[in-house]
Design a protein around this motif. Structure first.
Motif, mmCIF file in Angstrom:
data_model
loop_
_atom_site.group_PDB
_atom_site.id
_atom_site.type_symbol
_atom_site.label_atom_id
_atom_site.label_comp_id
_atom_site.label_asym_id
_atom_site.label_seq_id
_atom_site.Cartn_x
_atom_site.Cartn_y
_atom_site.Cartn_z
ATOM 1 N N GLU A 67 0.844 4.061 1.116
ATOM 2 C CA GLU A 67 0.947 4.910 2.311
ATOM 3 C C GLU A 67 1.595 4.207 3.503
ATOM 4 O O GLU A 67 1.739 4.798 4.565
ATOM 5 C CB GLU A 67 -0.441 5.404 2.712
ATOM 6 C CG GLU A 67 -1.046 6.347 1.690
ATOM 7 C CD GLU A 67 -2.496 6.645 2.022
ATOM 8 O OE1 GLU A 67 -2.819 6.929 3.179
ATOM 9 O OE2 GLU A 67 -3.319 6.558 1.086
ATOM 10 N N PHE A 68 1.934 2.935 3.342
ATOM 11 C CA PHE A 68 2.500 2.191 4.483
ATOM 12 C C PHE A 68 3.835 1.570 4.123
ATOM 13 O O PHE A 68 4.077 1.231 2.970
ATOM 14 C CB PHE A 68 1.525 1.093 4.939
ATOM 15 C CG PHE A 68 0.280 1.659 5.535
ATOM 16 C CD1 PHE A 68 0.232 1.980 6.888
ATOM 17 C CD2 PHE A 68 -0.821 1.927 4.745
ATOM 18 C CE1 PHE A 68 -0.894 2.546 7.434
ATOM 19 C CE2 PHE A 68 -1.962 2.494 5.291
ATOM 20 C CZ PHE A 68 -1.995 2.807 6.638
ATOM 21 N N CYS A 79 -4.910 -3.456 7.814
ATOM 22 C CA CYS A 79 -5.803 -2.880 8.839
ATOM 23 C C CYS A 79 -5.099 -2.806 10.192
ATOM 24 O O CYS A 79 -5.318 -1.870 10.966
ATOM 25 C CB CYS A 79 -7.082 -3.701 8.961
ATOM 26 S SG CYS A 79 -6.810 -5.408 9.442
ATOM 27 N N VAL A 130 -8.517 0.510 4.138
ATOM 28 C CA VAL A 130 -7.296 -0.081 3.580
ATOM 29 C C VAL A 130 -7.440 -1.548 3.186
ATOM 30 O O VAL A 130 -6.556 -2.091 2.525
ATOM 31 C CB VAL A 130 -6.106 0.057 4.559
ATOM 32 C CG1 VAL A 130 -5.699 1.515 4.729
ATOM 33 C CG2 VAL A 130 -6.420 -0.597 5.902
ATOM 34 N N HIS A 169 0.883 -1.170 0.000
ATOM 35 C CA HIS A 169 0.000 0.000 0.000
ATOM 36 C C HIS A 169 0.918 1.217 0.000
ATOM 37 O O HIS A 169 1.824 1.297 0.837
ATOM 38 C CB HIS A 169 -0.881 0.002 1.260
ATOM 39 C CG HIS A 169 -1.953 1.034 1.251
ATOM 40 N ND1 HIS A 169 -1.689 2.385 1.294
ATOM 41 C CD2 HIS A 169 -3.303 0.929 1.193
ATOM 42 C CE1 HIS A 169 -2.821 3.059 1.274
ATOM 43 N NE2 HIS A 169 -3.822 2.191 1.208
ATOM 44 N N ALA A 202 -2.766 0.191 9.830
ATOM 45 C CA ALA A 202 -3.505 1.464 9.759
ATOM 46 C C ALA A 202 -4.070 1.820 11.125
ATOM 47 O O ALA A 202 -4.004 2.979 11.564
ATOM 48 C CB ALA A 202 -4.628 1.363 8.732
ATOM 49 N N SER A 203 -4.626 0.835 11.810
ATOM 50 C CA SER A 203 -5.226 1.116 13.111
ATOM 51 C C SER A 203 -4.166 1.538 14.123
ATOM 52 O O SER A 203 -4.375 2.465 14.907
ATOM 53 C CB SER A 203 -5.977 -0.127 13.615
ATOM 54 O OG SER A 203 -6.627 0.162 14.823
ATOM 55 N N LYS A 221 -8.755 5.260 9.465
ATOM 56 C CA LYS A 221 -7.996 4.798 8.294
ATOM 57 C C LYS A 221 -8.165 3.296 8.092
ATOM 58 O O LYS A 221 -8.212 2.808 6.948
ATOM 59 C CB LYS A 221 -6.507 5.137 8.495
ATOM 60 C CG LYS A 221 -5.636 4.835 7.311
ATOM 61 C CD LYS A 221 -5.881 5.817 6.182
ATOM 62 C CE LYS A 221 -4.996 5.535 4.993
ATOM 63 N NZ LYS A 221 -5.369 6.388 3.849
ATOM 64 N N ALA A 222 -8.259 2.562 9.183
ATOM 65 C CA ALA A 222 -8.395 1.100 9.088
ATOM 66 C C ALA A 222 -9.643 0.679 8.309
ATOM 67 O O ALA A 222 -9.716 -0.439 7.804
ATOM 68 C CB ALA A 222 -8.424 0.482 10.486
ATOM 69 N N VAL A 258 -1.857 4.887 12.170
ATOM 70 C CA VAL A 258 -2.574 6.113 11.788
ATOM 71 C C VAL A 258 -3.656 6.454 12.818
ATOM 72 O O VAL A 258 -3.734 7.582 13.303
ATOM 73 C CB VAL A 258 -3.208 5.978 10.380
ATOM 74 C CG1 VAL A 258 -3.907 7.276 9.981
ATOM 75 C CG2 VAL A 258 -2.155 5.594 9.352
#
Ligand code: SF4
Ligand code: FES
Length: 245
Positions: A39-40, A151, A198, A37, A154-155, A194-195, A158
């Motif tokens: 962004e990660f 996820c 994604v 991804h 993201a959790s 965010k989670a 972010v």
């Protein structure tokens, strides 16, 4: 002049710190992937992004780009290996595309089409996984999880909440909700997290929004994954040699 490497016979420029995947996408070359991804930070779990670098297999999402390297992305052997990896994901979970509300938005389905997968060709495991409908606004369908950890990341990174985690090893590895009850309703997840946005497949879903975009008009219905991913990726502004002279 930017440093370059050879990708399928074409020179691809890269910036310091970029991976092969990042440089390839920025230069308009699609490499199939699932757990990557933009962004990660990549963690290289799915291996669908494998390429040959100077004759050796490597994950393009974690492999740093280096000047002069010779990379092949879509050889018959690499695509055959990708096919097997994707087929294994299909049999490990319960993926019923015709009735899945993520059909057309699902990266697993999109990559399967890209690799011309017609069937799993392996015995389905049909795992017994419950659905968590405890939260008033969010549904979790664990049957479709491909364990990409997006996820989870993201959790944690972010949203600062740690709502999700992976538990177990090997074939028993599975996604869990970080609450004593293991129910999503007992976490502080919010639909704006965010989670929520994604998951590359159809696990984390907003309730009552399933078919807001009709089947046939979704991302990978409109364009194959190879085109859609490149359309979503910002291009290098310094890709052409003449730009730097
Ligand atoms: S729920 Fe989705 S984002 Fe989370 S690990 Fe599973 S496939 Fe990845
Ligand atoms: S996209 Fe590279 S390992 Fe998953």
């Amino acid at each position: 002049m930017p440093a370059t490497f050879l990708l399928d016979g074409e020179e691809v420029p890269f910036e310091s710190g970029q991976t092969v995947m990042q440089a390839a996408l920025a230069a308009g070359h699609y490499i199939p992937y699932l757990c990557y991804h933009p962004e990660f930070k990549p963690h290289g779990s799915c291996k669908v992004c494998i390429v040959e670098v100077n004759g050796r297999t490597a994950s393009s999402c974690t492999m740093p780009a280096q000047a002069g390297m010779v990379v092949a992305t879509r050889t018959d052997a690499l695509d055959a290996e990708r096919r097997t990896l994707v087929q294994m994901l299909f049999i490990e979970g319960n993926h019923f595309c015709p009735s899945c509300e993520q059909s057309g938005n699902c990266l697993l389905q999109g990559v399967a089409y890209e690799l011309d997968i017609k069937s799993a060709e392996l015995d389905y495991l049909f795992p017994n996984r419950a659905v968590d409908a405890s939260h008033p606004e969010i549904l979790l369908d664990f049957n479709r999880c491909i364990l990409c950890e997006l996820c989870v990341r993201a959790s944690a990174e972010v949203d600062g909440k740690n709502v999700f985690a992976l538990s177990g090893r090997g074939i028993t590895k599975h996604l869990i909700v970080n609450a004593e009850s293991r129910r999503l309703a007992d976490t502080d997840i919010a639909v704006t997290d965010k989670a929520m946005d994604v998951c590359p497949v159809g696990v984390i879903l907003r309730k009552r929004r399933g078919f807001v975009v009709p089947i046939g008009e979704r991302r990978f219905d409109r364009k194959p994954v190879s085109e859609q991913v490149l359309e979503d990726t910002p291009r290098h502004t310094t890709v052409r040699h003449e730009d730097s002279t």
